[in-house]
Design a protein around this motif. Structure first.
Motif, PDB file in Angstrom:
ATOM      1  N   SER A 116      34.832  42.569  54.315  1.00 47.15           N
ATOM      2  CA  SER A 116      33.978  41.388  53.995  1.00 47.15           C
ATOM      3  C   SER A 116      32.616  41.659  53.335  1.00 47.15           C
ATOM      4  O   SER A 116      31.915  40.594  53.087  1.00 47.15           O
ATOM      5  CB  SER A 116      34.199  40.346  55.055  1.00 47.15           C
ATOM      6  OG  SER A 116      33.213  41.149  56.289  1.00 47.15           O
ATOM      7  N   THR A 118      31.366  44.049  51.501  1.00 47.79           N
ATOM      8  CA  THR A 118      31.534  44.923  50.132  1.00 47.79           C
ATOM      9  C   THR A 118      32.332  44.251  49.101  1.00 47.79           C
ATOM     10  O   THR A 118      33.329  43.803  49.238  1.00 47.79           O
ATOM     11  CB  THR A 118      31.739  46.425  50.468  1.00 47.79           C
ATOM     12  OG1 THR A 118      31.543  47.117  49.210  1.00 47.79           O
ATOM     13  CG2 THR A 118      33.294  46.576  50.911  1.00 47.79           C
ATOM     14  N   SER A 119      31.961  44.524  47.875  1.00 47.04           N
ATOM     15  CA  SER A 119      32.590  44.340  46.618  1.00 47.04           C
ATOM     16  C   SER A 119      33.291  45.563  46.206  1.00 47.04           C
ATOM     17  O   SER A 119      34.262  45.442  45.028  1.00 47.04           O
ATOM     18  CB  SER A 119      31.727  43.639  45.463  1.00 47.04           C
ATOM     19  OG  SER A 119      30.898  44.741  45.126  1.00 47.04           O
ATOM     20  N   GLN A 134      40.551  47.030  49.562  1.00 46.18           N
ATOM     21  CA  GLN A 134      39.814  46.288  48.532  1.00 46.18           C
ATOM     22  C   GLN A 134      38.783  45.286  49.269  1.00 46.18           C
ATOM     23  O   GLN A 134      39.050  44.754  50.091  1.00 46.18           O
ATOM     24  CB  GLN A 134      40.505  45.391  47.538  1.00 46.18           C
ATOM     25  CG  GLN A 134      39.667  44.319  46.545  1.00 46.18           C
ATOM     26  CD  GLN A 134      38.868  45.078  45.558  1.00 46.18           C
ATOM     27  OE1 GLN A 134      39.589  46.133  45.078  1.00 46.18           O
ATOM     28  NE2 GLN A 134      37.518  44.913  45.749  1.00 46.18           N
ATOM     29  N   LEU A 137      34.033  40.654  49.251  1.00 46.29           N
ATOM     30  CA  LEU A 137      32.969  40.097  48.532  1.00 46.29           C
ATOM     31  C   LEU A 137      33.330  40.249  46.866  1.00 46.29           C
ATOM     32  O   LEU A 137      33.473  41.217  46.569  1.00 46.29           O
ATOM     33  CB  LEU A 137      31.663  40.889  48.687  1.00 46.29           C
ATOM     34  CG  LEU A 137      30.614  40.449  49.974  1.00 46.29           C
ATOM     35  CD1 LEU A 137      29.434  41.138  49.932  1.00 46.29           C
ATOM     36  CD2 LEU A 137      30.590  38.826  49.920  1.00 46.29           C
ATOM     37  N   PRO A 138      32.860  39.311  46.072  1.00 45.94           N
ATOM     38  CA  PRO A 138      33.265  39.215  44.751  1.00 45.94           C
ATOM     39  C   PRO A 138      32.014  40.090  44.004  1.00 45.94           C
ATOM     40  O   PRO A 138      31.080  40.069  44.684  1.00 45.94           O
ATOM     41  CB  PRO A 138      33.039  37.546  44.215  1.00 45.94           C
ATOM     42  CG  PRO A 138      32.202  37.145  45.426  1.00 45.94           C
ATOM     43  CD  PRO A 138      32.464  37.818  46.646  1.00 45.94           C
ATOM     44  N   GLN A 139      32.209  40.684  43.078  1.00 45.50           N
ATOM     45  CA  GLN A 139      31.068  41.250  42.272  1.00 45.50           C
ATOM     46  C   GLN A 139      29.946  40.275  41.789  1.00 45.50           C
ATOM     47  O   GLN A 139      29.084  40.671  41.639  1.00 45.50           O
ATOM     48  CB  GLN A 139      31.827  42.220  41.162  1.00 45.50           C
ATOM     49  CG  GLN A 139      33.081  43.060  41.719  1.00 45.50           C
ATOM     50  CD  GLN A 139      33.850  43.850  40.547  1.00 45.50           C
ATOM     51  OE1 GLN A 139      33.691  43.486  39.532  1.00 45.50           O
ATOM     52  NE2 GLN A 139      34.481  44.851  40.935  1.00 45.50           N
ATOM     53  N   THR A 140      30.489  39.267  41.075  1.00 42.65           N
ATOM     54  CA  THR A 140      29.728  38.396  40.883  1.00 42.65           C
ATOM     55  C   THR A 140      30.264  36.911  41.523  1.00 42.65           C
ATOM     56  O   THR A 140      31.265  36.432  41.811  1.00 42.65           O
ATOM     57  CB  THR A 140      29.434  38.013  39.347  1.00 42.65           C
ATOM     58  OG1 THR A 140      30.844  37.761  38.793  1.00 42.65           O
ATOM     59  CG2 THR A 140      28.916  39.275  38.631  1.00 42.65           C
ATOM     60  N   THR A 150      26.316  40.126  42.668  1.00 43.86           N
ATOM     61  CA  THR A 150      26.282  40.614  44.268  1.00 43.86           C
ATOM     62  C   THR A 150      25.568  41.794  44.533  1.00 43.86           C
ATOM     63  O   THR A 150      25.932  42.815  43.792  1.00 43.86           O
ATOM     64  CB  THR A 150      27.894  40.529  44.726  1.00 43.86           C
ATOM     65  OG1 THR A 150      28.417  39.006  44.572  1.00 43.86           O
ATOM     66  CG2 THR A 150      27.807  40.697  46.205  1.00 43.86           C
ATOM     67  N   THR A 152      24.722  44.370  47.641  1.00 45.04           N
ATOM     68  CA  THR A 152      24.597  44.566  49.159  1.00 45.04           C
ATOM     69  C   THR A 152      23.779  45.641  49.730  1.00 45.04           C
ATOM     70  O   THR A 152      23.771  46.767  49.370  1.00 45.04           O
ATOM     71  CB  THR A 152      25.895  44.779  49.973  1.00 45.04           C
ATOM     72  OG1 THR A 152      26.614  45.757  49.004  1.00 45.04           O
ATOM     73  CG2 THR A 152      26.590  43.231  49.868  1.00 45.04           C
ATOM     74  N   ASN A 179      27.482  47.936  43.948  1.00 49.74           N
ATOM     75  CA  ASN A 179      28.285  46.886  43.479  1.00 49.74           C
ATOM     76  C   ASN A 179      29.979  47.459  42.729  1.00 49.74           C
ATOM     77  O   ASN A 179      29.795  48.594  42.302  1.00 49.74           O
ATOM     78  CB  ASN A 179      27.985  46.045  42.342  1.00 49.74           C
ATOM     79  CG  ASN A 179      28.720  44.867  42.105  1.00 49.74           C
ATOM     80  OD1 ASN A 179      29.680  44.869  41.141  1.00 49.74           O
ATOM     81  ND2 ASN A 179      28.140  43.693  42.261  1.00 49.74           N
ATOM     82  N   GLY A 180      30.944  46.658  43.257  1.00 49.95           N
ATOM     83  CA  GLY A 180      32.237  47.260  42.903  1.00 49.95           C
ATOM     84  C   GLY A 180      32.216  47.373  41.287  1.00 49.95           C
ATOM     85  O   GLY A 180      33.227  48.272  40.754  1.00 49.95           O
TER      86      GLY A 180
END
Length: 240
Positions: A116, A118-119, A134, A137-140, A150, A152, A179-180
């Motif tokens: 919860s 990280t993306s 997976q 968190l969404p990437q945007t 996003t 972190t 970010n992812g």
């Protein structure tokens, strides 16, 4: 949601995250004397103390906030703000998430997080087993004022407990988690990972946890992990 404008370029995401790590590291360094005193005086659990310090340090530093409807961010992270990141060639709206952890200094080389927070897609191998989880968190993040990128950042408070029973803050580590959208650069496969399996018990229904390994992340991009020494002599130099 697909990224828009400058956020579509990986190098821009790197620049934004680098500027954000600088912001958080500077905020904690400027707050270092207060942080040491709070750890020494407060009888609360170290984790509770660390969360308060991060929020106070970030609020004191301040940032250019995105003002508008529905800019409130949600999630199990200590400090959450919708802000602007300004660069000479562009400005980006950012969903900034800064979370805090506190552990004995013997565990200073890693930090524990959940999906919860990280993306990224978390891929690693441990004892012959492949993990592939997976991040939630969404990437945007959609916002009426425009999409938020996003970002972190994790703050790790490394302490020791002296004989008198209070905690001595020894150092602070600041880690900018990619970010992812940068997945292929930082964790392209389970064999090329920045992670180590965390402490969780699936048989008891505990959520998946993973440890971010600082040395592995620094090997990918040295600036992504910054260390602030507080004992015996406070010191900090930006590690590029």
């Amino acid at each position: 949601m697909a990224p828009e404008g400058p956020v579509a370029h990986p190098e821009v995401i790197e620049e934004i995250e680098k500027a954000t790590v600088r912001l958080v590291a500077q905020a904690l360094y400027d707050f270092r004397a207060d942080a040491v005193e709070i750890f020494a005086r407060e009888p609360d659990f170290p984790q509770d103390i660390s969360e308060d310090i991060t929020r106070e340090a970030m609020d004191r530093m301040g940032a250019s906030r995105v003002v508008g409807p529905s800019t409130r961010l949600f999630g199990k992270i200590d400090y959450k703000r919708a802000i602007y990141v300004f660069q000479p060639a562009y400005a980006v709206r950012q969903a900034l998430f800064v979370d805090s952890k506190a552990e004995d200094e013997s565990a200073r080389s890693t930090i524990t997080l959940q999906t919860s927070q990280t993306s990224m897609r978390i891929m690693l191998k441990s004892r012959g087993r492949v993990f592939d989880e997976q991040g939630v968190l969404p990437q945007t993040i959609d916002n009426p004022e425009g999409p938020l990128l996003t970002t972190t950042v994790f703050v790790k408070y490394n302490y020791r407990e002296p004989r008198r029973g209070r905690h001595e803050l020894v150092s602070i580590s600041v880690a900018g988690l990619p970010n992812g959208l940068l997945q292929s650069r930082y964790n392209p496969s389970a064999d090329d990972s920045i992670w180590r399996v965390g402490r969780h018990a699936p048989t008891r229904g505990e959520a998946f946890r993973v440890r971010l390994v600082f040395d592995r992340l620094k090997a990918k991009a040295n600036w992504r992990v910054q260390h602030i020494r507080l004992s015996p002599v406070p010191s900090y130099t930006w590690d590029d």
